[in-house]
Design a protein around this motif. Structure first.
Motif, short mmCIF file in Angstrom:
data_model
loop_
_atom_site.label_atom_id
_atom_site.label_comp_id
_atom_site.label_asym_id
_atom_site.label_seq_id
_atom_site.Cartn_x
_atom_site.Cartn_y
_atom_site.Cartn_z
N ALA A 1 1.02 -1.18 0.12
CA ALA A 1 -0.01 0.02 -0.06
C ALA A 1 0.87 1.23 -0.04
CB ALA A 1 -0.76 -0.09 1.27
N LYS A 2 0.33 2.33 -0.54
CA LYS A 2 1.18 3.65 -0.63
C LYS A 2 0.25 4.62 0.61
CE LYS A 2 1.95 7.49 -3.68
NZ LYS A 2 1.18 8.35 -4.19
N LEU A 3 1.40 4.92 1.24
CA LEU A 3 0.66 6.08 2.22
C LEU A 3 0.86 7.41 2.11
CD1 LEU A 3 -0.16 6.58 5.19
CD2 LEU A 3 2.13 6.62 5.93
N GLU A 4 0.01 8.30 2.11
CA GLU A 4 -0.07 9.84 2.06
C GLU A 4 -0.41 10.44 3.31
OE1 GLU A 4 -1.40 11.45 -1.87
OE2 GLU A 4 -1.83 9.35 -2.08
N VAL A 5 0.41 11.39 3.79
CA VAL A 5 0.00 11.84 4.92
C VAL A 5 -0.72 13.43 4.73
CG1 VAL A 5 0.49 12.67 7.39
CG2 VAL A 5 1.66 10.72 6.21
N LEU A 6 -2.01 13.42 4.68
CA LEU A 6 -2.66 14.86 4.28
C LEU A 6 -2.88 15.56 5.50
CD1 LEU A 6 -5.32 12.97 1.96
CD2 LEU A 6 -3.12 13.92 1.18
N GLU A 7 -3.67 16.45 5.36
CA GLU A 7 -4.05 17.46 6.41
C GLU A 7 -5.08 16.76 7.51
OE1 GLU A 7 -5.55 22.06 7.57
OE2 GLU A 7 -5.35 21.38 5.53
N ASN A 8 -4.45 16.48 8.85
CA ASN A 8 -5.48 15.69 9.60
C ASN A 8 -5.99 14.19 9.39
OD1 ASN A 8 -5.38 18.02 11.08
ND2 ASN A 8 -7.22 18.77 10.19
N LYS A 9 -5.09 13.65 8.33
CA LYS A 9 -5.99 12.26 7.95
C LYS A 9 -4.60 11.52 7.00
CE LYS A 9 -9.64 13.57 5.81
NZ LYS A 9 -10.59 13.54 4.77
N TYR A 10 -4.75 10.29 7.31
CA TYR A 10 -3.88 9.39 6.27
C TYR A 10 -4.62 8.88 5.00
CZ TYR A 10 -1.41 9.06 10.72
OH TYR A 10 -0.67 9.18 11.99
#
Ligand code: EPU
Length: 440
Positions: free
Chosen positions: A158-167
Protein backbone atom coordinates in the motif's frame (compact mmCIF):
# COMPACT_ATOMS: atom_id res chain seq x y z
CA UNK A 1 -35.79 -6.16 14.49
CA UNK A 2 -34.08 -2.76 14.79
CA UNK A 3 -32.13 -0.86 12.10
CA UNK A 4 -29.47 1.66 12.94
CA UNK A 5 -30.31 4.65 10.76
CA UNK A 6 -28.55 7.98 10.33
CA UNK A 7 -31.37 9.51 12.46
CA UNK A 8 -30.68 7.10 15.28
CA UNK A 9 -26.98 7.96 15.00
CA UNK A 10 -27.84 11.65 15.53
CA UNK A 11 -30.13 10.81 18.48
CA UNK A 12 -27.41 8.61 19.96
CA UNK A 13 -24.89 11.43 19.64
CA UNK A 14 -27.08 13.81 21.60
CA UNK A 15 -27.83 11.08 24.13
CA UNK A 16 -24.07 10.56 24.36
CA UNK A 17 -23.53 14.22 25.30
CA UNK A 18 -25.97 13.72 28.16
CA UNK A 19 -24.25 10.47 29.11
CA UNK A 20 -20.92 12.32 29.26
CA UNK A 21 -22.43 14.45 32.04
CA UNK A 22 -23.53 11.36 34.00
CA UNK A 23 -22.03 10.38 37.34
CA UNK A 24 -21.93 7.45 39.69
CA UNK A 25 -22.79 8.13 43.31
CA UNK A 26 -21.46 5.34 45.48
CA UNK A 27 -21.88 4.81 49.22
CA UNK A 28 -19.10 2.45 50.20
CA UNK A 29 -18.52 -0.36 52.69
CA UNK A 30 -21.70 -2.26 51.86
CA UNK A 31 -21.22 -6.05 52.09
CA UNK A 32 -21.22 -7.62 48.63
CA UNK A 33 -22.38 -11.15 47.82
CA UNK A 34 -24.35 -13.10 45.21
CA UNK A 35 -23.70 -13.70 41.54
CA UNK A 36 -22.78 -11.48 38.63
CA UNK A 37 -22.75 -12.44 34.95
CA UNK A 38 -19.93 -11.55 32.57
CA UNK A 39 -20.80 -10.03 29.17
CA UNK A 40 -19.18 -10.59 25.77
CA UNK A 41 -15.63 -9.29 25.40
CA UNK A 42 -15.40 -5.68 24.22
CA UNK A 43 -12.00 -6.26 22.65
CA UNK A 44 -13.30 -9.28 20.72
CA UNK A 45 -16.55 -7.62 19.54
CA UNK A 46 -14.79 -4.53 18.24
CA UNK A 47 -12.60 -6.60 15.91
CA UNK A 48 -15.50 -8.57 14.44
CA UNK A 49 -17.73 -5.73 13.21
CA UNK A 50 -15.25 -4.54 10.51
CA UNK A 51 -15.26 -8.03 8.93
CA UNK A 52 -18.68 -7.12 7.49
CA UNK A 53 -16.77 -4.84 5.07
CA UNK A 54 -15.06 -7.91 3.58
CA UNK A 55 -18.06 -9.97 2.52
CA UNK A 56 -21.33 -9.54 0.59
CA UNK A 57 -23.03 -11.99 2.93
CA UNK A 58 -24.44 -11.22 6.37
CA UNK A 59 -22.46 -11.67 9.55
CA UNK A 60 -24.37 -12.58 12.69
CA UNK A 61 -22.82 -11.81 16.05
CA UNK A 62 -24.13 -13.20 19.33
CA UNK A 63 -23.31 -12.07 22.91
CA UNK A 64 -22.64 -8.49 21.79
CA UNK A 65 -22.05 -6.28 24.85
CA UNK A 66 -24.33 -3.22 25.00
CA UNK A 67 -21.52 -0.73 25.58
CA UNK A 68 -20.54 2.65 24.15
CA UNK A 69 -17.53 1.41 22.12
CA UNK A 70 -19.72 -1.18 20.36
CA UNK A 71 -22.31 1.53 19.62
CA UNK A 72 -19.58 3.60 17.97
CA UNK A 73 -18.45 0.60 15.85
CA UNK A 74 -22.06 0.01 14.76
CA UNK A 75 -22.40 3.70 13.85
CA UNK A 76 -19.22 3.40 11.79
CA UNK A 77 -20.71 0.47 9.85
CA UNK A 78 -23.93 2.42 9.25
CA UNK A 79 -21.91 5.41 8.01
CA UNK A 80 -20.07 3.08 5.59
CA UNK A 81 -23.33 1.83 4.07
CA UNK A 82 -24.14 -1.28 6.11
CA UNK A 83 -27.34 -2.32 7.77
CA UNK A 84 -26.99 -3.19 11.45
CA UNK A 85 -30.03 -5.11 12.67
CA UNK A 86 -30.71 -6.12 16.24
CA UNK A 87 -32.06 -9.68 16.13
CA UNK A 88 -32.45 -10.15 19.89
CA UNK A 89 -31.16 -8.82 23.20
CA UNK A 90 -27.51 -9.40 22.36
CA UNK A 91 -27.64 -10.62 18.74
CA UNK A 92 -26.89 -8.51 15.67
CA UNK A 93 -26.84 -9.02 11.94
CA UNK A 94 -24.65 -6.85 9.78
CA UNK A 95 -24.81 -6.73 6.01
CA UNK A 96 -23.28 -4.61 3.33
CA UNK A 97 -25.86 -2.53 1.39
CA UNK A 98 -23.98 0.12 -0.61
CA UNK A 99 -20.45 1.18 0.04
CA UNK A 100 -21.13 4.90 0.44
CA UNK A 101 -17.73 6.25 1.33
CA UNK A 102 -14.08 5.46 1.95
CA UNK A 103 -13.66 8.06 4.65
CA UNK A 104 -13.66 6.97 8.28
CA UNK A 105 -15.52 9.67 10.22
CA UNK A 106 -13.18 11.70 12.43
CA UNK A 107 -15.89 12.06 15.07
CA UNK A 108 -16.19 8.28 15.44
CA UNK A 109 -12.50 7.43 14.95
CA UNK A 110 -11.62 9.85 17.77
CA UNK A 111 -13.83 7.92 20.17
CA UNK A 112 -12.26 4.44 20.01
CA UNK A 113 -8.85 3.09 19.05
CA UNK A 114 -10.24 -0.13 17.57
CA UNK A 115 -11.65 2.03 14.74
CA UNK A 116 -8.32 1.30 13.06
CA UNK A 117 -9.65 -2.23 12.42
CA UNK A 118 -11.86 -0.71 9.66
CA UNK A 119 -8.81 0.50 7.68
CA UNK A 120 -7.45 -2.83 6.36
CA UNK A 121 -10.83 -4.23 5.22
CA UNK A 122 -11.63 -1.00 3.30
CA UNK A 123 -8.17 -0.96 1.74
CA UNK A 124 -8.39 -4.64 0.75
CA UNK A 125 -11.87 -4.35 -0.82
CA UNK A 126 -11.85 -0.79 -2.28
CA UNK A 127 -8.15 -0.11 -2.86
CA UNK A 128 -8.34 3.18 -0.96
CA UNK A 129 -9.15 4.54 2.50
CA UNK A 130 -8.95 7.88 4.32
CA UNK A 131 -8.75 7.98 8.11
CA UNK A 132 -7.62 10.27 10.92
CA UNK A 133 -5.35 9.14 13.76
CA UNK A 134 -7.43 6.91 16.06
CA UNK A 135 -8.49 7.95 19.57
CA UNK A 136 -9.34 5.83 22.62
CA UNK A 137 -8.10 5.96 26.21
CA UNK A 138 -5.27 8.45 26.81
CA UNK A 139 -2.92 5.93 28.41
CA UNK A 140 0.12 6.00 26.11
CA UNK A 141 2.62 8.75 25.36
CA UNK A 142 1.00 11.48 23.22
CA UNK A 143 -1.44 9.88 20.81
CA UNK A 144 -1.10 6.10 20.81
CA UNK A 145 1.12 5.26 17.79
CA UNK A 146 0.02 3.30 14.71
CA UNK A 147 3.45 2.91 13.09
CA UNK A 148 3.32 -0.91 13.07
CA UNK A 149 -0.01 -0.89 11.22
CA UNK A 150 1.31 1.55 8.62
CA UNK A 151 4.57 -0.42 8.20
CA UNK A 152 2.54 -3.60 7.71
CA UNK A 153 0.28 -2.05 5.07
CA UNK A 154 3.40 -0.68 3.35
CA UNK A 155 4.97 -4.17 3.24
CA UNK A 156 1.72 -5.45 1.72
CA UNK A 157 2.16 -2.94 -1.13
CA UNK A 158 0.00 0.00 0.00
CA UNK A 159 1.05 3.61 -0.61
CA UNK A 160 0.70 6.01 2.32
CA UNK A 161 0.09 9.74 2.04
CA UNK A 162 -0.15 11.94 5.10
CA UNK A 163 -2.71 14.65 4.30
CA UNK A 164 -3.89 17.46 6.55
CA UNK A 165 -5.41 15.74 9.63
CA UNK A 166 -5.71 12.36 7.94
CA UNK A 167 -3.94 9.45 6.27
CA UNK A 168 -4.67 8.09 2.79
CA UNK A 169 -3.75 4.53 1.91
CA UNK A 170 -4.06 3.18 -1.62
CA UNK A 171 -3.29 -0.22 -3.15
CA UNK A 172 -4.53 -1.70 -6.43
CA UNK A 173 -4.01 -5.17 -4.99
CA UNK A 174 -2.51 -6.03 -1.62
CA UNK A 175 0.13 -8.73 -1.68
CA UNK A 176 1.28 -11.19 0.95
CA UNK A 177 4.36 -10.18 2.95
CA UNK A 178 6.70 -11.26 5.75
CA UNK A 179 6.10 -8.93 8.68
CA UNK A 180 7.94 -8.98 12.01
CA UNK A 181 6.35 -6.86 14.74
CA UNK A 182 9.17 -5.01 16.57
CA UNK A 183 6.85 -4.81 19.61
CA UNK A 184 3.95 -7.10 20.46
CA UNK A 185 0.71 -5.43 19.40
CA UNK A 186 -2.77 -6.87 19.89
CA UNK A 187 -4.78 -4.80 17.43
CA UNK A 188 -1.80 -4.64 15.05
CA UNK A 189 -1.74 -8.45 14.90
CA UNK A 190 -5.52 -8.57 14.41
CA UNK A 191 -5.55 -5.86 11.76
CA UNK A 192 -2.79 -7.30 9.57
CA UNK A 193 -4.04 -10.89 10.02
CA UNK A 194 -7.51 -9.79 8.87
CA UNK A 195 -6.28 -7.69 5.96
CA UNK A 196 -3.91 -10.43 4.75
CA UNK A 197 -6.89 -12.75 4.22
CA UNK A 198 -7.76 -10.84 1.03
CA UNK A 199 -4.16 -10.19 -0.12
CA UNK A 200 -2.56 -12.08 -2.99
CA UNK A 201 -0.27 -14.88 -1.75
CA UNK A 202 1.04 -15.81 1.67
CA UNK A 203 1.61 -13.50 4.65
CA UNK A 204 3.73 -14.53 7.62
CA UNK A 205 3.36 -12.46 10.79
CA UNK A 206 6.02 -12.92 13.49
CA UNK A 207 6.24 -11.84 17.14
CA UNK A 208 2.43 -11.73 17.20
CA UNK A 209 0.24 -11.08 20.24
CA UNK A 210 -1.39 -14.27 21.56
CA UNK A 211 -4.55 -12.98 23.29
CA UNK A 212 -7.61 -15.30 23.22
CA UNK A 213 -9.48 -12.63 21.22
CA UNK A 214 -6.98 -13.19 18.35
CA UNK A 215 -7.63 -16.95 18.16
CA UNK A 216 -11.38 -16.25 18.33
CA UNK A 217 -11.14 -13.76 15.45
CA UNK A 218 -9.07 -16.20 13.36
CA UNK A 219 -11.66 -18.92 14.06
CA UNK A 220 -14.43 -16.75 12.62
CA UNK A 221 -12.33 -15.70 9.61
CA UNK A 222 -11.54 -19.37 8.84
CA UNK A 223 -15.25 -20.22 9.03
CA UNK A 224 -15.80 -17.37 6.52
CA UNK A 225 -13.35 -19.09 4.13
CA UNK A 226 -10.00 -17.61 5.18
CA UNK A 227 -6.87 -19.74 5.55
CA UNK A 228 -5.16 -18.78 8.80
CA UNK A 229 -2.80 -21.00 10.78
CA UNK A 230 -1.08 -20.35 14.09
CA UNK A 231 -3.36 -17.70 15.66
CA UNK A 232 -2.69 -17.74 19.41
CA UNK A 233 1.03 -18.42 18.82
CA UNK A 234 3.83 -15.94 17.96
CA UNK A 235 3.80 -16.89 14.24
CA UNK A 236 0.66 -16.62 12.12
CA UNK A 237 0.51 -17.74 8.47
CA UNK A 238 -2.26 -16.49 6.22
CA UNK A 239 -2.85 -17.75 2.68
CA UNK A 240 -4.79 -15.06 0.83
CA UNK A 241 -8.19 -15.99 -0.66
CA UNK A 242 -10.28 -14.24 -3.35
CA UNK A 243 -13.43 -13.78 -1.29
CA UNK A 244 -14.90 -14.32 2.14
CA UNK A 245 -18.37 -15.62 2.98
CA UNK A 246 -20.64 -14.57 5.83
CA UNK A 247 -20.55 -16.26 9.19
CA UNK A 248 -21.90 -16.50 12.70
CA UNK A 249 -19.84 -15.64 15.74
CA UNK A 250 -20.35 -16.09 19.45
CA UNK A 251 -18.32 -13.44 21.25
CA UNK A 252 -16.11 -14.95 23.95
CA UNK A 253 -16.68 -13.83 27.57
CA UNK A 254 -14.81 -10.71 28.61
CA UNK A 255 -11.74 -11.86 30.53
CA UNK A 256 -10.98 -8.34 31.74
CA UNK A 257 -14.50 -7.97 33.14
CA UNK A 258 -14.12 -11.41 34.81
CA UNK A 259 -10.80 -10.44 36.37
CA UNK A 260 -12.12 -7.03 37.43
CA UNK A 261 -15.13 -8.54 39.24
CA UNK A 262 -12.85 -11.13 40.88
CA UNK A 263 -10.57 -8.35 42.12
CA UNK A 264 -13.59 -6.37 43.34
CA UNK A 265 -14.81 -9.43 45.28
CA UNK A 266 -11.35 -9.91 46.83
CA UNK A 267 -11.03 -6.21 47.73
CA UNK A 268 -14.50 -6.10 49.28
CA UNK A 269 -13.77 -9.36 51.15
CA UNK A 270 -17.27 -9.31 52.63
CA UNK A 271 -19.19 -12.27 51.18
CA UNK A 272 -19.09 -15.02 48.55
CA UNK A 273 -19.37 -13.72 44.97
CA UNK A 274 -19.86 -16.03 42.00
CA UNK A 275 -18.80 -14.69 38.62
CA UNK A 276 -20.79 -16.53 35.98
CA UNK A 277 -20.63 -17.03 32.18
CA UNK A 278 -16.87 -16.56 32.04
CA UNK A 279 -13.77 -18.45 30.79
CA UNK A 280 -11.53 -18.81 33.88
CA UNK A 281 -8.84 -20.46 31.76
CA UNK A 282 -8.10 -17.08 30.13
CA UNK A 283 -6.92 -15.66 33.46
CA UNK A 284 -4.16 -18.02 34.61
CA UNK A 285 -1.86 -15.15 35.61
CA UNK A 286 -4.49 -13.64 37.93
CA UNK A 287 -5.22 -16.95 39.68
CA UNK A 288 -1.46 -17.43 40.22
CA UNK A 289 -1.33 -14.02 41.92
CA UNK A 290 -4.42 -14.84 43.99
CA UNK A 291 -2.62 -18.00 45.22
CA UNK A 292 0.31 -15.85 46.27
CA UNK A 293 -1.67 -13.20 48.14
CA UNK A 294 -4.13 -15.52 49.85
CA UNK A 295 -7.39 -14.85 48.03
CA UNK A 296 -9.82 -17.71 48.51
CA UNK A 297 -11.29 -18.79 45.18
CA UNK A 298 -12.81 -21.78 43.41
CA UNK A 299 -12.68 -22.21 39.64
CA UNK A 300 -15.26 -24.05 37.59
CA UNK A 301 -15.45 -24.45 33.81
CA UNK A 302 -17.45 -21.25 33.26
CA UNK A 303 -17.59 -19.62 36.70
CA UNK A 304 -15.38 -18.43 39.54
CA UNK A 305 -16.33 -18.15 43.19
CA UNK A 306 -14.43 -15.69 45.39
CA UNK A 307 -14.80 -16.28 49.12
CA UNK A 308 -13.82 -14.07 52.05
CA UNK A 309 -10.36 -14.59 53.47
CA UNK A 310 -8.57 -13.65 56.76
CA UNK A 311 -5.86 -11.55 55.25
CA UNK A 312 -4.61 -10.44 51.84
CA UNK A 313 -0.84 -10.16 51.41
CA UNK A 314 1.01 -7.59 49.34
CA UNK A 315 2.84 -8.72 46.21
CA UNK A 316 4.79 -7.22 43.33
CA UNK A 317 3.17 -7.36 39.92
CA UNK A 318 4.42 -6.59 36.43
CA UNK A 319 2.07 -6.21 33.48
CA UNK A 320 2.91 -8.35 30.48
CA UNK A 321 1.45 -9.39 27.13
CA UNK A 322 -0.86 -12.44 27.25
CA UNK A 323 -0.61 -14.92 28.90
CA UNK A 324 1.11 -12.61 31.40
CA UNK A 325 -0.71 -10.27 33.77
CA UNK A 326 -2.95 -7.97 31.66
CA UNK A 327 -2.33 -4.23 31.73
CA UNK A 328 -6.13 -3.81 31.68
CA UNK A 329 -6.25 -5.40 35.17
CA UNK A 330 -3.42 -3.31 36.60
CA UNK A 331 -5.59 -0.47 37.94
CA UNK A 332 -8.13 -2.71 39.78
CA UNK A 333 -5.21 -4.76 41.16
CA UNK A 334 -3.55 -1.58 42.45
CA UNK A 335 -6.76 -0.87 44.40
CA UNK A 336 -6.63 -4.41 45.82
CA UNK A 337 -3.05 -3.85 46.96
CA UNK A 338 -4.15 -0.80 48.99
CA UNK A 339 -6.02 -3.35 51.16
CA UNK A 340 -3.17 -5.89 51.36
CA UNK A 341 -0.72 -6.25 54.26
CA UNK A 342 2.75 -5.08 53.31
CA UNK A 343 4.47 -3.27 50.49
CA UNK A 344 3.77 -4.00 46.84
CA UNK A 345 5.42 -2.72 43.71
CA UNK A 346 3.17 -2.28 40.68
CA UNK A 347 5.13 -2.15 37.42
CA UNK A 348 3.21 -1.06 34.32
CA UNK A 349 5.24 -2.04 31.26
CA UNK A 350 2.80 -1.56 28.38
CA UNK A 351 1.58 2.05 28.70
CA UNK A 352 3.26 5.27 29.90
CA UNK A 353 0.23 6.91 31.52
CA UNK A 354 -1.76 4.07 32.97
CA UNK A 355 -0.44 4.39 36.51
CA UNK A 356 -1.05 8.12 36.85
CA UNK A 357 -4.56 7.38 38.20
CA UNK A 358 -2.87 6.11 41.41
CA UNK A 359 -2.77 9.74 42.52
CA UNK A 360 -6.59 9.62 42.78
CA UNK A 361 -6.30 6.63 45.14
CA UNK A 362 -3.89 8.69 47.26
CA UNK A 363 -6.58 11.38 47.44
CA UNK A 364 -8.89 8.68 48.83
CA UNK A 365 -6.40 7.82 51.59
CA UNK A 366 -4.17 5.19 49.97
CA UNK A 367 -0.48 5.26 50.83
CA UNK A 368 1.12 5.19 47.37
CA UNK A 369 4.50 6.52 46.29
CA UNK A 370 5.08 7.08 42.60
CA UNK A 371 8.61 5.94 41.76
CA UNK A 372 8.29 6.92 38.10
CA UNK A 373 5.46 6.85 35.52
CA UNK A 374 5.84 3.07 35.20
CA UNK A 375 6.14 2.07 38.88
CA UNK A 376 4.30 2.76 42.11
CA UNK A 377 4.91 1.45 45.61
CA UNK A 378 1.74 0.70 47.59
CA UNK A 379 1.86 0.46 51.40
CA UNK A 380 -1.10 -1.41 52.78
CA UNK A 381 -3.54 -1.79 54.24
CA UNK A 382 -4.97 1.73 54.15
CA UNK A 383 -8.45 2.97 54.90
CA UNK A 384 -10.02 4.63 51.85
CA UNK A 385 -12.49 7.53 52.09
CA UNK A 386 -15.13 8.71 49.62
CA UNK A 387 -14.22 11.69 47.42
CA UNK A 388 -15.40 13.61 44.35
CA UNK A 389 -13.45 12.18 41.40
CA UNK A 390 -13.37 12.23 37.60
CA UNK A 391 -12.76 9.01 35.68
CA UNK A 392 -9.56 9.48 33.64
CA UNK A 393 -10.12 6.45 31.37
CA UNK A 394 -12.00 3.17 31.12
CA UNK A 395 -9.97 0.83 33.35
CA UNK A 396 -8.82 3.51 35.83
CA UNK A 397 -12.47 4.60 36.07
CA UNK A 398 -13.51 1.04 36.93
CA UNK A 399 -10.72 0.91 39.52
CA UNK A 400 -12.17 4.06 41.11
CA UNK A 401 -15.57 2.33 41.26
CA UNK A 402 -13.94 -0.56 43.17
CA UNK A 403 -12.14 1.88 45.48
CA UNK A 404 -15.42 3.72 46.11
CA UNK A 405 -17.25 0.48 46.91
CA UNK A 406 -14.77 -0.35 49.68
CA UNK A 407 -14.26 3.24 50.89
CA UNK A 408 -15.92 4.83 53.88
CA UNK A 409 -18.58 7.38 52.90
CA UNK A 410 -19.80 8.77 49.61
CA UNK A 411 -17.85 8.96 46.35
CA UNK A 412 -18.97 10.82 43.26
CA UNK A 413 -17.34 9.70 39.98
CA UNK A 414 -17.78 11.94 36.93
CA UNK A 415 -17.06 11.29 33.23
CA UNK A 416 -18.58 7.82 33.44
CA UNK A 417 -18.97 7.73 29.65
CA UNK A 418 -15.38 6.44 29.83
CA UNK A 419 -16.43 3.57 32.11
CA UNK A 420 -19.55 2.75 30.10
CA UNK A 421 -17.37 2.39 26.99
CA UNK A 422 -16.49 -1.03 28.37
CA UNK A 423 -18.93 -2.21 31.07
CA UNK A 424 -22.59 -2.85 30.28
CA UNK A 425 -25.23 -1.71 32.82
CA UNK A 426 -22.57 -1.58 35.50
CA UNK A 427 -24.60 0.12 38.26
CA UNK A 428 -27.49 -2.32 37.77
CA UNK A 429 -25.24 -5.37 37.94
CA UNK A 430 -23.32 -4.12 40.99
CA UNK A 431 -26.57 -3.29 42.79
CA UNK A 432 -27.60 -6.93 42.35
CA UNK A 433 -24.65 -8.00 44.51
CA UNK A 434 -25.44 -5.44 47.21
CA UNK A 435 -23.61 -2.29 46.09
CA UNK A 436 -25.09 1.11 46.88
CA UNK A 437 -24.47 2.77 43.52
CA UNK A 438 -26.66 5.16 41.54
CA UNK A 439 -26.15 6.60 38.10
CA UNK A 440 -27.40 10.16 37.91
N1 EPU B 1 2.25 0.36 19.86
C1 EPU B 1 3.16 1.03 19.08
N2 EPU B 1 2.90 1.12 17.74
C2 EPU B 1 1.80 0.59 17.15
C3 EPU B 1 0.87 -0.11 17.97
C4 EPU B 1 1.13 -0.20 19.33
O1 EPU B 1 4.16 1.53 19.57
O2 EPU B 1 1.64 0.72 15.93
C5 EPU B 1 2.52 0.23 21.30
C6 EPU B 1 1.43 0.82 22.18
O3 EPU B 1 1.57 2.22 22.33
C7 EPU B 1 1.62 0.07 23.47
C8 EPU B 1 2.06 -1.33 22.99
O4 EPU B 1 2.52 -1.15 21.64
O5 EPU B 1 2.63 0.63 24.23
C9 EPU B 1 0.98 -2.38 22.99
O6 EPU B 1 -0.17 -1.85 22.37
P1 EPU B 1 -1.19 -2.78 21.59
O7 EPU B 1 -1.14 -2.42 20.16
O8 EPU B 1 -1.01 -4.20 21.97
O9 EPU B 1 -2.55 -2.24 22.20
P2 EPU B 1 -3.90 -2.12 21.44
O10 EPU B 1 -4.06 -3.22 20.49
O11 EPU B 1 -4.07 -0.72 20.96
C10 EPU B 1 -5.36 -3.62 22.98
C11 EPU B 1 -6.59 -3.38 23.81
C12 EPU B 1 -6.21 -2.58 25.04
C13 EPU B 1 -5.15 -3.35 25.82
C14 EPU B 1 -3.95 -3.63 24.92
C15 EPU B 1 -2.88 -4.46 25.58
C16 EPU B 1 -8.29 -3.27 22.13
C17 EPU B 1 -9.31 -2.45 21.43
N3 EPU B 1 -7.56 -2.64 23.02
O12 EPU B 1 -4.90 -2.32 22.64
O13 EPU B 1 -7.37 -2.47 25.80
O14 EPU B 1 -4.75 -2.58 26.91
O15 EPU B 1 -4.38 -4.32 23.74
O16 EPU B 1 -3.40 -5.65 26.00
O17 EPU B 1 -8.17 -4.46 21.89
C18 EPU B 1 -8.91 -1.45 27.22
O18 EPU B 1 -9.71 -2.34 26.89
O19 EPU B 1 -9.09 -0.65 28.17
C19 EPU B 1 -7.68 -1.31 26.46
C20 EPU B 1 -6.92 -0.22 26.47
Amino acid sequence: MKFLSVKSVIIRNSVRNIIMESKFIINGEKPLSGSIKVKGAKNAALKVFPLALMTDEPIEVVNVPDIEDCHRAQEMLAALGHSVKKLGIDKMQIQRQNRTCLNLSAELVNKFRASIMFVGPLLATCGEVYFPHPGGCVIGAGTRPIDMFLDGFDKMGAKLEVLENKYRLTAKKLKGANIFFPKITVTGTESLMTTACLAQGETILENCAMEPEISALAGLLNRMGAKIEGAGTPTIKIAGVKKLNGGEYQIIPDRIETGTFAILAAASNSGAIVIEDCEPKHLGSLWALFDKIGVNYELDKSSVKILPTDKILATDVTTHEYPGFATDLQSPFTVLMTQAEGVSLIHETIYDRRLLFADLLTQMGANIIMADPHRVVVNGPAKLYGRKLISPDLRAGMALVIAALIAKGKTEIGNIYQIERGYEKLAERLKNIGADIEKI
